[in-house]
Design a protein around this motif. Structure first.
Motif, PDB file in Angstrom:
ATOM      1  N   GLY A  49       0.795  -1.226   0.000  1.00  0.00           N
ATOM      2  CA  GLY A  49       0.000   0.000   0.000  1.00  0.00           C
ATOM      3  C   GLY A  49       0.827   1.275   0.000  1.00  0.00           C
ATOM      4  O   GLY A  49       0.379   2.306   0.500  1.00  0.00           O
ATOM      5  N   MET A  50       2.022   1.200  -0.562  1.00  0.00           N
ATOM      6  CA  MET A  50       2.892   2.374  -0.630  1.00  0.00           C
ATOM      7  C   MET A  50       3.038   2.807  -2.082  1.00  0.00           C
ATOM      8  O   MET A  50       2.927   1.994  -2.999  1.00  0.00           O
ATOM      9  CB  MET A  50       4.268   2.054  -0.039  1.00  0.00           C
ATOM     10  N   ARG A  51       3.290   4.105  -2.250  1.00  0.00           N
ATOM     11  CA  ARG A  51       3.485   4.639  -3.589  1.00  0.00           C
ATOM     12  C   ARG A  51       4.896   5.199  -3.682  1.00  0.00           C
ATOM     13  O   ARG A  51       5.356   5.909  -2.801  1.00  0.00           O
ATOM     14  CB  ARG A  51       2.477   5.759  -3.866  1.00  0.00           C
ATOM     15  N   VAL A  52       5.599   4.868  -4.753  1.00  0.00           N
ATOM     16  CA  VAL A  52       6.936   5.401  -4.995  1.00  0.00           C
ATOM     17  C   VAL A  52       6.786   6.747  -5.692  1.00  0.00           C
ATOM     18  O   VAL A  52       6.084   6.853  -6.695  1.00  0.00           O
ATOM     19  CB  VAL A  52       7.775   4.433  -5.874  1.00  0.00           C
ATOM     20  N   ASN A  53       7.423   7.762  -5.146  1.00  0.00           N
ATOM     21  CA  ASN A  53       7.412   9.083  -5.764  1.00  0.00           C
ATOM     22  C   ASN A  53       8.520   9.110  -6.817  1.00  0.00           C
ATOM     23  O   ASN A  53       9.680   9.383  -6.516  1.00  0.00           O
ATOM     24  CB  ASN A  53       7.627  10.161  -4.701  1.00  0.00           C
ATOM     25  N   ASP A  54       8.152   8.809  -8.056  1.00  0.00           N
ATOM     26  CA  ASP A  54       9.161   8.674  -9.115  1.00  0.00           C
ATOM     27  C   ASP A  54       9.860   9.991  -9.435  1.00  0.00           C
ATOM     28  O   ASP A  54      10.954   9.990  -9.990  1.00  0.00           O
ATOM     29  CB  ASP A  54       8.574   8.040 -10.372  1.00  0.00           C
ATOM     30  N   THR A  55       9.273  11.131  -9.059  1.00  0.00           N
ATOM     31  CA  THR A  55       9.956  12.407  -9.290  1.00  0.00           C
ATOM     32  C   THR A  55      11.148  12.578  -8.354  1.00  0.00           C
ATOM     33  O   THR A  55      12.055  13.353  -8.638  1.00  0.00           O
ATOM     34  CB  THR A  55       8.998  13.601  -9.110  1.00  0.00           C
ATOM     35  N   LYS A  56      11.159  11.861  -7.237  1.00  0.00           N
ATOM     36  CA  LYS A  56      12.290  11.931  -6.311  1.00  0.00           C
ATOM     37  C   LYS A  56      13.342  10.863  -6.601  1.00  0.00           C
ATOM     38  O   LYS A  56      14.421  10.888  -6.031  1.00  0.00           O
ATOM     39  CB  LYS A  56      11.808  11.759  -4.871  1.00  0.00           C
ATOM     40  N   CYS A  57      13.034   9.935  -7.471  1.00  0.00           N
ATOM     41  CA  CYS A  57      13.971   8.857  -7.805  1.00  0.00           C
ATOM     42  C   CYS A  57      14.916   9.327  -8.897  1.00  0.00           C
ATOM     43  O   CYS A  57      14.476   9.817  -9.936  1.00  0.00           O
ATOM     44  CB  CYS A  57      13.209   7.620  -8.272  1.00  0.00           C
ATOM     45  N   LYS A  58      16.198   9.190  -8.660  1.00  0.00           N
ATOM     46  CA  LYS A  58      17.218   9.650  -9.596  1.00  0.00           C
ATOM     47  C   LYS A  58      18.257   8.558  -9.809  1.00  0.00           C
ATOM     48  O   LYS A  58      18.402   7.647  -9.012  1.00  0.00           O
ATOM     49  CB  LYS A  58      17.938  10.885  -9.044  1.00  0.00           C
ATOM     50  N   ILE A  59      19.004   8.712 -10.894  1.00  0.00           N
ATOM     51  CA  ILE A  59      20.121   7.809 -11.198  1.00  0.00           C
ATOM     52  C   ILE A  59      21.380   8.657 -11.260  1.00  0.00           C
ATOM     53  O   ILE A  59      21.403   9.710 -11.904  1.00  0.00           O
ATOM     54  CB  ILE A  59      19.925   7.134 -12.557  1.00  0.00           C
ATOM     55  N   ILE A  60      22.411   8.196 -10.584  1.00  0.00           N
ATOM     56  CA  ILE A  60      23.727   8.818 -10.703  1.00  0.00           C
ATOM     57  C   ILE A  60      24.739   7.692 -10.838  1.00  0.00           C
ATOM     58  O   ILE A  60      24.640   6.679 -10.159  1.00  0.00           O
ATOM     59  CB  ILE A  60      24.044   9.760  -9.516  1.00  0.00           C
TER      60      ILE A  60
END
Length: 153
Positions: A49-60
Motif C-alpha cells: 500500500g505504498m506509492r513510490v514518488n518517481d519524481t524523487k527517484c534519480k540515477i547517478i
C-alpha cells in the motif's frame, strides 16, 4: 522493510523512508539485475500500500571511465532521470565523488545566516550572546556532515 531487503539482490542503504539501491554495472547482466531490483521494489510497495514518488527517484553513476556506458532505468513506464550531482541527507555529491558543490552551498548558506545575525544583532553588547548565535546558527551549518579535518570545541 526487512522482507524487502531479502528480495533485492543489489546493495542497499536506507535511512528512515529513504532507500538507495546500487551495484557495480560492468555488463548487461548487471544492468538487467538492477532494473529487476527496481521492479521488485515497485511490486513490494504496491503489495504494501505504498506509492513510490518517481519524481524523487534519480540515477547517478560514479565512474572513472572517460567513455562510460549508461543504461536506461525506469519505474514502470516512467524513465528515471539521470543526474550529475545529487543531494543525499543534506550532502551534495557529484558523479566524480567531489564535494565542491556541497562546500559552496553550505558556505553560501552560512554567509546568509551570518548576515542575518549581523543585521538583527548589531546592537547586542553581550559577546556571549553573539557567540551563542554564531555557534548555534552558523557553525552548525559549517560542521554538518563535516568530511575531513580535526574536530575542535
Amino acid at each position: 522493510m526487512n522482507d524487502l531487503y531479502l528480495l533485492i539482490s543489489s546493495f542497499k542503504l536506507s535511512f528512515a523512508d529513504d532507500l538507495k539501491i546500487f551495484r557495480v554495472v560492468a555488463s548487461t547482466d548487471d544492468h538487467t539485475a538492477l532494473q529487476e531490483d527496481i521492479n521488485i521494489l515497485l511490486i513490494w510497495c504496491d503489495d504494501n500500500g505504498m506509492r513510490v514518488n518517481d519524481t524523487k527517484c534519480k540515477i547517478i553513476s560514479f565512474t572513472r571511465s572517460t567513455n562510460p556506458v549508461y543504461h536506461r532505468y525506469s519505474i514502470g513506464a516512467e524513465a528515471l532521470h539521470r543526474v550529475s550531482s545529487i543531494c543525499d541527507l543534506g550532502v551534495t555529491i557529484d558523479k566524480e565523488l567531489n564535494f565542491n558543490d556541497h562546500i559552496g552551498i553550505m558556505t553560501a548558506k552560512a554567509f546568509s545566516v551570518l548576515g542575518f545575525i549581523r543585521r538583527h544583532a548589531s546592537e547586542f553588547t553581550d559577546i556571549f550572546a553573539i557567540k551563542s548565535l554564531y555557534c548555534t546558527l552558523v557553525r552548525s551549518i559549517l560542521e554538518y556532515a563535516r568530511l575531513f579535518g580535526p574536530r575542535t570545541a
